[in-house]
Design a protein around this motif. Structure first.
Motif, short mmCIF file in Angstrom:
data_model
loop_
_atom_site.label_atom_id
_atom_site.label_comp_id
_atom_site.label_asym_id
_atom_site.label_seq_id
_atom_site.Cartn_x
_atom_site.Cartn_y
_atom_site.Cartn_z
N PHE A 93 7.85 19.06 -14.85
CA PHE A 93 7.01 18.16 -15.63
C PHE A 93 7.31 16.74 -15.16
O PHE A 93 8.47 16.34 -15.09
CB PHE A 93 7.32 18.30 -17.13
CG PHE A 93 6.93 19.64 -17.68
CD1 PHE A 93 5.64 19.87 -18.13
CD2 PHE A 93 7.85 20.67 -17.76
CE1 PHE A 93 5.28 21.10 -18.64
CE2 PHE A 93 7.50 21.91 -18.28
CZ PHE A 93 6.20 22.12 -18.72
N TRP A 94 6.27 15.97 -14.84
CA TRP A 94 6.44 14.64 -14.26
C TRP A 94 5.31 13.73 -14.73
O TRP A 94 4.39 14.16 -15.40
CB TRP A 94 6.43 14.73 -12.73
CG TRP A 94 5.07 15.10 -12.19
CD1 TRP A 94 4.50 16.35 -12.17
CD2 TRP A 94 4.10 14.22 -11.64
NE1 TRP A 94 3.25 16.29 -11.63
CE2 TRP A 94 2.97 14.99 -11.29
CE3 TRP A 94 4.07 12.85 -11.41
CZ2 TRP A 94 1.83 14.44 -10.73
CZ3 TRP A 94 2.93 12.30 -10.84
CH2 TRP A 94 1.83 13.10 -10.50
N ARG A 95 5.41 12.46 -14.37
CA ARG A 95 4.31 11.51 -14.60
C ARG A 95 4.35 10.46 -13.49
O ARG A 95 5.42 10.13 -12.97
CB ARG A 95 4.37 10.89 -15.98
CG ARG A 95 5.42 9.85 -16.15
CD ARG A 95 5.27 9.11 -17.48
NE ARG A 95 6.52 8.45 -17.79
CZ ARG A 95 7.43 8.92 -18.63
NH1 ARG A 95 7.21 10.02 -19.28
NH2 ARG A 95 8.54 8.27 -18.81
N ALA A 96 3.19 9.97 -13.15
CA ALA A 96 3.07 8.94 -12.10
C ALA A 96 3.79 7.67 -12.55
O ALA A 96 3.76 7.31 -13.72
CB ALA A 96 1.61 8.66 -11.81
N GLY A 97 4.44 7.01 -11.61
CA GLY A 97 5.15 5.77 -11.90
C GLY A 97 6.59 5.98 -12.29
O GLY A 97 7.34 5.03 -12.42
N CYS A 98 7.01 7.21 -12.47
CA CYS A 98 8.39 7.53 -12.84
C CYS A 98 9.25 7.55 -11.57
O CYS A 98 9.03 8.36 -10.67
CB CYS A 98 8.44 8.88 -13.54
SG CYS A 98 10.11 9.54 -13.75
N THR A 99 10.22 6.66 -11.51
CA THR A 99 11.05 6.57 -10.30
C THR A 99 11.92 7.81 -10.13
O THR A 99 12.20 8.22 -9.00
CB THR A 99 11.95 5.32 -10.33
OG1 THR A 99 12.72 5.32 -11.53
CG2 THR A 99 11.11 4.06 -10.28
N VAL A 155 0.84 -1.21 0.00
CA VAL A 155 0.00 0.00 0.00
C VAL A 155 0.87 1.25 0.00
O VAL A 155 0.58 2.22 -0.73
CB VAL A 155 -0.98 -0.02 1.19
CG1 VAL A 155 -1.64 1.33 1.39
CG2 VAL A 155 -2.04 -1.09 0.99
N LEU A 156 1.95 1.26 0.77
CA LEU A 156 2.87 2.40 0.77
C LEU A 156 3.54 2.56 -0.60
O LEU A 156 3.68 3.68 -1.09
CB LEU A 156 3.93 2.25 1.86
CG LEU A 156 3.45 2.44 3.29
CD1 LEU A 156 4.56 2.12 4.28
CD2 LEU A 156 2.95 3.85 3.49
N LEU A 157 3.93 1.45 -1.19
CA LEU A 157 4.53 1.50 -2.52
C LEU A 157 3.54 2.04 -3.55
O LEU A 157 3.91 2.86 -4.40
CB LEU A 157 5.01 0.10 -2.91
CG LEU A 157 5.93 -0.03 -4.10
CD1 LEU A 157 7.20 0.77 -3.88
CD2 LEU A 157 6.26 -1.49 -4.34
N ALA A 158 2.30 1.63 -3.44
CA ALA A 158 1.26 2.14 -4.34
C ALA A 158 1.05 3.64 -4.12
O ALA A 158 0.91 4.41 -5.08
CB ALA A 158 -0.05 1.38 -4.12
N GLY A 159 1.04 4.07 -2.88
CA GLY A 159 0.86 5.49 -2.58
C GLY A 159 1.99 6.34 -3.13
O GLY A 159 1.76 7.44 -3.64
N MET A 160 3.21 5.83 -3.04
CA MET A 160 4.36 6.59 -3.55
C MET A 160 4.34 6.68 -5.07
O MET A 160 4.88 7.62 -5.64
CB MET A 160 5.67 5.95 -3.08
CG MET A 160 5.92 6.16 -1.61
SD MET A 160 7.53 5.63 -1.00
CE MET A 160 8.12 4.42 -2.11
N ASN A 161 3.73 5.71 -5.74
CA ASN A 161 3.68 5.73 -7.20
C ASN A 161 2.38 6.31 -7.74
O ASN A 161 2.14 6.27 -8.94
CB ASN A 161 3.87 4.31 -7.74
CG ASN A 161 5.32 3.90 -7.68
OD1 ASN A 161 6.14 4.40 -8.41
ND2 ASN A 161 5.63 3.00 -6.77
#
Length: 142
Positions: A72-78, A39-45
């Protein structure tokens, strides 16, 4: 808009499955730890880990007035996540644009990077910087 939630939802579903298997094998404590981790990993992404995103034209106008960088960013980008975490609370002083939600933002990134959608791309004083060092970005914040 739903694309940004695919990875977080998959992480929660996978975490639920792994935790269920662990609980059925007789390890409820391990199951709880695994579920919290996923859940934490999902929240961070997810987009929730980033400041509120606005359209690309508005932050560029605001940046010209107040001098704040546009990220400029996108979700899932480490790399975006690394920048967001390293900026900490100071991240709220930048203007954030999610290129998956804003076609104009994606076009601005493609123009700055020669056709790629490489993020994070930070624009400071009208000049783009691709994947800059978080410490440098922090120095650019007012």
């Amino acid at each position: 808009m739903t694309r940004v939630w695919i990875l977080p939802v998959l992480l929660v579903l996978c975490g639920s499955a792994v935790a269920t298997v662990s609980a059925l094998r007789g390890s409820p404590a391990e199951a709880a730890v695994l579920l919290v981790f996923f859940v934490l990993l999902a929240g961070m992404n997810s987009p929730l880990a980033f400041p509120r995103s606005i359209g690309a034209l508005e932050p560029q106008r605001r940046s010209a007035v107040d001098g704040r960088p546009v990220v400029f960013w996108r979700a899932g980008c480490t790399y975006c996540l690394r920048l967001r975490i390293r900026l900490g609370r100071a991240a709220r002083r930048a203007h954030w644009v999610d290129i998956r939600r804003d076609p104009a933002g994606a076009a601005a990134v493609r123009a700055a990077t020669g056709g790629d959608e490489t993020v994070p791309t930070v624009v400071v004083a009208g000049r783009p910087y691709v994947n800059p060092d978080p410490a440098w970005v922090r120095e650019q914040l007012p």
